[in-house]
Design an enzyme around this catalytic site. Structure first.
Site, short mmCIF file in Angstrom:
data_model
loop_
_atom_site.label_atom_id
_atom_site.label_comp_id
_atom_site.label_asym_id
_atom_site.label_seq_id
_atom_site.Cartn_x
_atom_site.Cartn_y
_atom_site.Cartn_z
CB CYS A 29 -28.35 18.82 -26.51
SG CYS A 29 -28.82 17.19 -26.29
CB CYS B 76 -28.43 15.55 -28.60
SG CYS B 76 -29.44 15.68 -26.69
CG ASP B 77 -27.20 17.32 -32.38
OD1 ASP B 77 -27.25 16.10 -31.81
OD2 ASP B 77 -27.86 19.06 -31.60
#
Ligand code: NAP
Length: 329
Positions: A151, A154-155
């Site tokens: 992701c 997300c990261d």
């Protein structure tokens, strides 16, 4: 319009759960939520079990540029929130839990939640979506959360000024690569062929971005690094044409090689196709199990778009409504 409501109900916090629900929708991506809008507008009083994480893959997406009605693009989570609000406006009740056990075989379907509560329903719509696929390398599993991620949204933030790698050649890989250029110093895309599967517009954007380079015809053989020490430090890449292996340095490794349908908890009851997606009757949402319907990425090996997921949610609600009228009205 027939009245399907059932008088006896028990309370579940703020959510009223009936002794026997007309229709339970499992999943809260665009398919499940659109099914909820249609089912609630048909007075079926749907109960939606949203799963975890809720909202599906759009929650990990930045700009959605191809959903009709948003000329300036919309953020994935914002789109999900809007559809969710729309479903609640028409009376959808939402439970934040996973279904851990499905019994879809009887005339009363029984869905067991994480806290062991059993929800009974006449009809069920399965909109459980799909989950990110990984390469299956031992070190990939070991380094999850220590450089390995599926992701980017997300990261990606954690890789400011660093060297990162994205694996894959589809729209997701290129979208991730482009997103990562906002944070990382360099982004290398490793793709197993010599042309992208992604749409031309995405390919053009990626190839024109000065931070992105592509390692064509190549696969990842191994990852280097220790989880509790420095995390990921490098990637061993093999050219599939020459067999030559090279080590490239990277602290971030983003896998974007597609998704697998989430069918594990009911695959013993629902007919799947040879790729593992739920089989439906022709272009409908009707599954092999009486009163069970499917929508979204869990039954769509081909289109996999937010808009097609939403459309299939609409179809599932209409199919379920017709089935309930034929069987219970
Ligand atoms: P995808 O289109 O199935 O692409 C997967 C990519 O990963 C392919 O390039 C494939 O290589 C590669 N791959 C698969 N297994 C691999 C393995 N074991 N090792 C190395 N590479 C592997 O999946 P996706 O990119 O997640 O997209 C899914 C759907 O969502 C598509 O329909 C896409 O158009 C859509 N989508 C749209 C947008 C957008 O419009 N903004 C954004 C994201 C996704 P090959 O090409 O060699 O098969």
């Amino acid at each position: 319009m027939s009245d399907f409501s059932i008088s006896m109900s028990t309370s579940d916090g703020d959510v009223e759960v009936k002794e026997l629900e007309n229709i339970v929708i499992v999943g809260s991506g665009p398919a499940g939520l659109t099914a909820a809008i249609y089912a609630s507008r048909a007075n079926l009083e749907p109960l939606l079990i949203e799963g975890f994480p809720s909202g599906g893959q759009l929650m990990d997406t930045t700009d959605v540029e191809n959903f009709p009605g948003y000329p300036e693009a919309v953020k994935g989570p914002e789109l999900i929130n809007d559809i969710r609000e729309q479903s609640i406006r028409f009376g959808t009740r939402i439970i934040s839990s996973e279904v851990v056990k499905f019994d879809l075989t009887g005339s009363e379907k029984v869905l067991t939640l994480e806290d062991k509560r059993e929800i009974r329903a006449r009809a069920v719509i399965l909109a459980t979506g799909a989950s990110a696929r990984y390469l299956g390398l031992e070190n990939e599993t070991k380094l999850k959360g220590y450089g390995v991620s599926a992701c980017a949204v997300c990261d990606g933030f954690f890789y400011r000024g660093q060297e990162v790698v994205v694996v894959g050649g589809g729209d997701s890989a290129l979208e991730d690569a482009l997103f990562l250029t906002k944070h990382a110093e360099t982004v290398k895309i490793i793709h197993r062929r010599n042309e992208f599967r992604a749409s031309r517009i995405m390919a053009k954007r990626a190839l024109e971005n000065p931070k992105i380079s592509v390692i064509w015809d190549s696969v990842v053989d191994d990852l280097i690094g220790e989880p509790d020490k420095e995390g990921l430090t490098g990637v061993i890449v093999r050219n599939v044409k020459t067999g030559e292996k090279t080590e490239i340095s990277a602290t971030g490794f983003f896998v974007a090689i597609g998704h697998d349908p989430n069918t594990g908890r009911f695959s013993d009851q629902i007919k799947l196709d040879k790729m593992g997606f739920i089989s439906t009757e022709g272009a409908t949402s009707i599954t092999n199990m009486n009163g069970v319907f499917a929508a979204g990425d869990v039954m769509d090996p081909r289109y996999k778009q937010a808009i097609t997921a939403a459309a299939s949610g609409c179809k599932a609600a209409l199919d379920a409504e017709k089935w309930l009228i034929e069987n219970y009205a």
